[in-house]
Scaffold this motif. Structure first.
Motif, PDB file in Angstrom:
ATOM      1  N   LYS A   1       0.854  -1.186   0.000  1.00 29.14           N
ATOM      2  CA  LYS A   1       0.000   0.000   0.000  1.00 29.14           C
ATOM      3  C   LYS A   1       0.894   1.242   0.000  1.00 29.14           C
ATOM      4  O   LYS A   1       1.489   1.595   1.012  1.00 29.14           O
TER       5      LYS A   1
ATOM      6  N   ASP B   1      -7.900   1.717  -2.577  1.00 27.66           N
ATOM      7  CA  ASP B   1      -7.106   0.499  -2.695  1.00 27.66           C
ATOM      8  C   ASP B   1      -7.995  -0.719  -2.924  1.00 27.66           C
ATOM      9  O   ASP B   1      -7.690  -1.575  -3.763  1.00 27.66           O
TER      10      ASP B   1
ATOM     11  N   HIS C   1      -2.477  -3.804  -6.304  1.00 26.06           N
ATOM     12  CA  HIS C   1      -2.495  -2.625  -5.435  1.00 26.06           C
ATOM     13  C   HIS C   1      -1.602  -1.549  -6.057  1.00 26.06           C
ATOM     14  O   HIS C   1      -0.400  -1.483  -5.764  1.00 26.06           O
TER      15      HIS C   1
END
Length: 343
Positions: free
Chosen positions: A57, A238, A248
């Motif tokens: 992320k 996301d 992602h």
């Protein structure tokens, strides 16, 4: 004697080695075992049933509408240095500021842009006068971009990224949208898209209105709502990106040059990191594979992730609920204004 004992034990445990080719067979076993050990060390350790999968992320911080008007709490002279200090305190080594050069009307405005560059941040194009593409012709829009390019190119941290004001890429007028896309390509510009949006401009608008009305504003609750909303925007983007692209991608968070950012950005970045996000540079984010995609949709407006989801035909909402005006306004009233403590 030791050799005899070893051979006797070997014959008992591995009978084939007692034959004429026993030594060769034993060597083959040793090589096989060594290979298995090498593979075991090189292969990733499998996750247990209860262990969550790790995800990459990443998110970059970007600001629109520089230079921007006054907010509720800080003077224009105070806000720029405060925002630069907030970025440094949060460990954001490179943010991107999308500039409207026609709004640079004083030495103070010019000094602000130079200060962002000196601090290591990059600047990019947000048109000269901030028109919405759906409201003007493609020719007018491209001429406005030419004005901003004349003032931005050659600056020390300039990047050839262009962000559409209002995220309006032409709406339902696909001929106009394509004309502007072609115009950007001819000018060596790429779309400086957004993927995560928390409508911070609306929260700023509500704060200014409350301050002007003499209402009491709970600053701690305002901070918490600001942080929660933007972390939520990143998480929503996301999850939607995973459904739309199967991966992602690096996210691009949309903020504006506001008092709220100057006051609460370190808290927001801390909230993102707590949720597992890594803050990356805008250079890294715009190098993601989705930067090279142009979603073909019937209404060119919104974030890159929303349009990719629409292009794929995903069911369900593609819009973060806090980018709905009535929802955002109600949350502000309930969370910030009720039981407020600080002026």
């Amino acid at each position: 004697m030791a050799q005899v004992v070893y051979r006797a034990r070997s014959c008992y445990r591995f009978p084939p080695v007692c034959g004429g080719s026993g030594v060769i067979w034993l060597v083959r076993i040793g090589l096989a075992v060594a290979a298995l050990l090498f593979i075991a060390r090189a292969a990733p350790v499998a996750l247990s049933a209860g262990e969550p999968e790790r995800v990459d992320k990443r998110i970059a911080i970007t600001f629109d509408d520089t230079p921007r008007g006054a907010g509720a709490f800080l003077t224009l002279e105070e806000r720029g240095p405060r925002l630069i200090a907030a970025l440094a305190a949060a460990g954001v080594r490179q943010a991107a500021f999308f500039i409207n050069p026609c709004r640079i009307q004083s030495e103070r405005d010019g000094a602000l842009v130079r200060a962002y560059e000196t601090a290591g941040h990059v600047i990019a194009d947000h048109t000269c006068t901030h028109p919405g593409l759906s409201r003007v012709s493609a020719a007018f829009y491209l001429a406005d971009i030419d004005q901003s390019q004349a003032r931005l190119r050659g600056r020390p941290t300039y990047r050839p990224w262009f962000r559409f004001p209002f995220l309006d890429e032409g709406g339902s007028d696909l001929v106009k949208a394509q004309a502007v896309r072609d115009g950007l390509t001819a000018r060596g510009l790429i779309n400086g898209y957004v993927t995560a949006d928390g409508y911070d401009w609306n929260m700023e608008r509500l704060t200014i209105a409350a301050k002007r009305a003499g209402r009491t504003i709970d600053m701690a609750r305002l901070r918490d709502l600001y942080v929660e909303t933007h972390v939520g925007a990143a998480e929503f983007a996301d999850a939607l990106a995973l459904r739309a692209t199967g991966r992602h991608p690096a996210q691009v968070l949309l903020l504006h040059e506001t008092d709220l950012a100057a006051l609460f950005l370190p808290d927001m970045v801390a909230g993102l990191r707590k949720a597992g996000w890594t803050i990356v540079t805008a250079d890294e984010a715009f190098d993601d594979p989705i930067a090279r995609r142009t979603p073909q949709v019937d209404f060119a407006n919104g974030t890159r992730i929303q349009m990719l989801a629409w292009e794929k035909g995903l069911e369900g909402s593609r819009w973060y609920d806090r980018t709905d005006g009535p929802v955002a306004d109600r949350l502000f009233e309930e969370r910030v204004m009720q039981g407020a403590r600080l002026q």
